[in-house]
Design an enzyme around this catalytic site. Sequence first.
Site, PDB file in Angstrom:
ATOM      1  N   ASP A  75     -41.380  54.051   9.388  1.00 19.37           N
ATOM      2  CA  ASP A  75     -41.817  53.190  10.475  1.00 19.37           C
ATOM      3  C   ASP A  75     -40.772  52.078  10.609  1.00 19.37           C
ATOM      4  OD1 ASP A  75     -43.719  51.850  12.325  1.00 19.37           O
ATOM      5  OD2 ASP A  75     -43.807  50.387  10.698  1.00 19.37           O
ATOM      6  N   ASP A 130     -40.975  48.410  12.788  1.00 20.14           N
ATOM      7  CA  ASP A 130     -41.377  47.004  12.744  1.00 20.14           C
ATOM      8  C   ASP A 130     -42.396  46.769  11.636  1.00 20.14           C
ATOM      9  OD1 ASP A 130     -41.486  44.373  13.395  1.00 20.14           O
ATOM     10  OD2 ASP A 130     -42.473  44.624  15.323  1.00 20.14           O
ATOM     11  N   ASP A 140     -46.082  50.295   7.134  1.00 17.71           N
ATOM     12  CA  ASP A 140     -46.788  49.066   6.773  1.00 17.71           C
ATOM     13  C   ASP A 140     -48.189  48.986   7.370  1.00 17.71           C
ATOM     14  OD1 ASP A 140     -45.540  48.634   9.451  1.00 17.71           O
ATOM     15  OD2 ASP A 140     -46.520  46.683   9.269  1.00 17.71           O
TER      16      ASP A 140
END
Length: 336
Positions: free
Chosen positions: A15, A17, A213
């Site tokens: 991933d 951001d 995240d």
Amino acid sequence: MSATLLDGHDVVLFDLDGTVYRGGELVSGALEAVGEVHQQDVAVRYVTNNASKTDRDVAQHLTKLGLPAQPEEVSTSAQAGAAMLADQLPRAAKVLVVGSSALESEVDNVGLVPVRSYGDDPVAVVQGHSTETTWRDLAEACLAIRAGALWVACNGDRTLPTERGELPGNGAMVAALQAATGKDPQVAGKPERPLLQRAVASAHAGSPLMVGDRLDTDIAGAVNAGMPSLLVLTGVSTAAELLGAPPELRPGHVAADLRALHRPRPESAIAEQPGWKVRVDGHRLELSAQSGESPLDPFAALRALCATWWPNGDGSPTVHACDDQAESALRTLDLG
């Protein structure tokens, strides 16, 4: 020497951001961690639900941040959405685009014809995030969907994290059309499988590892796709959310950041941890240190808490520290 978390995998799906970067800066340790993945000859794919940018734009942004990247290493939900349409429509079919010029380009790249009006007789609608989306765009899509057009949403993220806070994401616009049409779209991005499956296939890989995240997109996507995952606590999801996560949102590994990829596998695995003891008392967990050595790793405490709680309860438990080291760990994790 113990096998690292990276060992045995032929592609790592990152991933972006909150995992690799935050806004205009790389996350601490990301440059070295991703570089080491390349040095180990393991493929890298950056998987993003953002449908407003091309793969080239994303690669250029990473390169400007100091992490060299190639467009072919980027997999976007716009690409996945366009691929889903191409699998179901004849070549040169008209697709009404609600989204950015990047999404329009992806539709064109798969041999379909992007249009912007219901009057152009589209047979499908594809919807991705764009800050330029207007009521008129939604109205044109509404007419097409109500008339029976195939509907693909690039992702269902209801919010978009920005420097100003959480703002409406593509999922919020999708929800507006769901309310107006009474229909649901096919979804390309995380947590659904198409984006991740496409990224793995593009690397000609068979043993992926997902790293992210967010529990609700990155980890849920990995669970849906049947692939192992690592949650890093550098972005959206918190230790408290992880501890209370239902089975469909649970990773196999959790760590402070991406450097865990190159450390022994047991160090990030959610399992009982040397140095920490956890006792269950109803909906309460009691954490205690089993070693006088200081400091003990607070993230190991989190792994121990999850390993004890997940088989025995559901929902979010309360956590009590039984000694000073446990109290310090819970403070670091913002638990307690």
